[in-house]
Design an enzyme around this catalytic site. Sequence first.
Site, short mmCIF file in Angstrom:
data_model
loop_
_atom_site.label_atom_id
_atom_site.label_comp_id
_atom_site.label_asym_id
_atom_site.label_seq_id
_atom_site.Cartn_x
_atom_site.Cartn_y
_atom_site.Cartn_z
N ASP A 24 -11.96 -10.51 -0.44
CA ASP A 24 -13.38 -10.60 0.20
C ASP A 24 -14.64 -9.77 -0.55
OD1 ASP A 24 -12.59 -8.32 1.32
OD2 ASP A 24 -12.19 -9.17 3.50
N HIS A 48 -10.44 -6.39 -1.96
CA HIS A 48 -11.39 -6.08 -1.14
C HIS A 48 -12.45 -5.73 -1.64
CE1 HIS A 48 -8.84 -7.54 2.46
NE2 HIS A 48 -7.88 -6.74 2.05
N ASN A 53 2.06 -5.06 -3.37
CA ASN A 53 1.00 -5.28 -2.88
C ASN A 53 0.04 -4.22 -2.56
OD1 ASN A 53 -1.13 -7.50 -2.11
ND2 ASN A 53 -0.88 -6.78 -0.18
N GLU A 62 0.98 -1.21 -0.16
CA GLU A 62 0.00 -0.09 -0.12
C GLU A 62 0.89 1.34 0.12
OE1 GLU A 62 -2.60 -0.65 3.42
OE2 GLU A 62 -3.44 -2.32 2.53
N GLU A 90 -6.05 -10.80 -1.13
CA GLU A 90 -6.72 -10.72 -0.01
C GLU A 90 -8.23 -10.46 -0.28
OE1 GLU A 90 -5.35 -7.43 2.41
OE2 GLU A 90 -3.25 -7.87 2.33
O1 9MR Z 1 -7.38 -8.23 8.66
C1 9MR Z 1 -6.63 -7.38 9.22
C2 9MR Z 1 -7.31 -6.96 10.57
O2 9MR Z 1 -7.14 -7.92 11.38
C3 9MR Z 1 -6.21 -5.84 11.13
O3 9MR Z 1 -7.07 -5.25 12.28
C4 9MR Z 1 -6.18 -4.58 10.04
C5 9MR Z 1 -5.58 -3.45 10.54
O4 9MR Z 1 -5.03 -2.55 9.61
O5 9MR Z 1 -5.51 -5.18 9.01
C6 9MR Z 1 -6.21 -6.16 8.28
O6 9MR Z 1 -5.60 -6.82 7.27
C7 9MR Z 1 -5.23 -5.93 6.02
C8 9MR Z 1 -3.84 -6.19 5.30
O7 9MR Z 1 -2.97 -6.37 6.32
C9 9MR Z 1 -3.50 -5.23 4.23
N1 9MR Z 1 -4.80 -4.87 3.53
C10 9MR Z 1 -6.03 -4.51 3.95
C11 9MR Z 1 -6.51 -5.75 5.01
C12 9MR Z 1 -7.71 -5.23 5.63
O8 9MR Z 1 -7.78 -3.90 6.36
#
Ligand code: 9MR
Length: 400
Positions: A288, A257, A221, A178, A286
């Site tokens: 969903d 997402h 990513n 990101e 990732e």
């Molecule tokens: O799924 C993850 C969640 O448990 C955390 O609280 C969150 C914090 O930023 O991050 C989520 O995972 C993220 C991933 O690491 C990067 N892309 C976005 C995902 C969803 O927020």
Amino acid sequence: MKPIRLVTASLAAAALAVSLAAPAAAAPPAGDPPRGHAKHDTLRWVAPKGFHIGSAVAGGGHHESQPYPDPFTSDRPYRKILAKEFSSVSPENQMKWEYIHPERDRYDFAMADAIVGFAKANRQVVRGHTLLWHSQNPTWLEEGDFSATELREILREHIMTVVGRYAGRIQQWDVANEIFDDDGNLRTQDNIWIRELGPGIVADAFRWAHQADPVAELFLNDYNVEGVNAKSDAYYALVQDLLAQGVPVHGFSAQAHLSIRYGFPGSLEENLRRFDRLGLATAITELDVRMDLPESGEPTEEQLAQQADYYRRTLEACLNVSGCDSFTIWGFTDKYSWVPVFFSGQGAATVMWDDFTRKPAYRALRSTLAEAARCGAQRPGRGWAPGHAPRSASFTDGRR
Ligand code: 9MR
């Protein structure tokens, strides 16, 4: 082999005809699922040979504020499904800086080690997540008063230590996560590394990761880069620049997402393909698909059908691009999804209900994988296996 083009499930009849001549569904890519499971009924079993179907491993992050114990270590039925359905796993939070490097002079590898060990026991590959990011960094780092020289050494040492520890056991690393905003501008304010050390630090992160593990495939990513847009254009420009400099960047991945509130990103395949043409691996990391829940809290049949369609189309786009052989969903059960915690009133984003029963989206994934396998869409594969060099290991100018 060029993948067979998948367009819609209505091609099933044609696929059936092909299947008469083609071999039966291939064995799962990373070995059989563990004993005692109905393996023929799982995603990993029906997937084309060489195609990795993955899930995030629930733990850390939002889970810590929820009224349940750590899912990965506590929920046995959850672990069984994680083992039997998937041939790839991604630590959802457990390899992020705040967990793995909680103090400047202390690493905590317990959770990451457990996941890598689980993957080995279940013949799964691992996607490492993540090394250079603006989020989930420990306070000691974000609020420390470090000089540029110190910060650079902190990042180098972190990458050498973490990547080095799992060298040969991680198939793909999200090295940089990101780093652009939605307008395609580098995050020069909220990303501590880019802010303090300049954009060149991204190339250095890849160089250090490659040094620490020459066989891991190293990825850029991000989210909202599924379609061709300003943000994915920024990656397309950056990656060409990095390749021209000989930086060991091997892949570009879209998190995916998605939400049925918005249209499906119809240029996903075209976007993955343009990175593929540069000689890069591509991946969905990732996925969903969330939705606005009705007052009852129960999704309607139409919503579930639309969600299944989004899952299927995302998978088809990846299957249609020869270098896209890693496809990961961000958790497989609503029980542990991050979505309702972050998006009020939204949810039901994964492929299984809280009790692990399967939704139409699960069946869409499985039938699409099975159809691809029947069509003989084996992945050309970079032959990744622990200790084997990826196709990119021999790269000089980034081209295959
Ligand atoms: O799924 C993850 C969640 O448990 C955390 O609280 C969150 C914090 O930023 O991050 C989520 O995972 C993220 C991933 O690491 C990067 N892309 C976005 C995902 C969803 O927020």
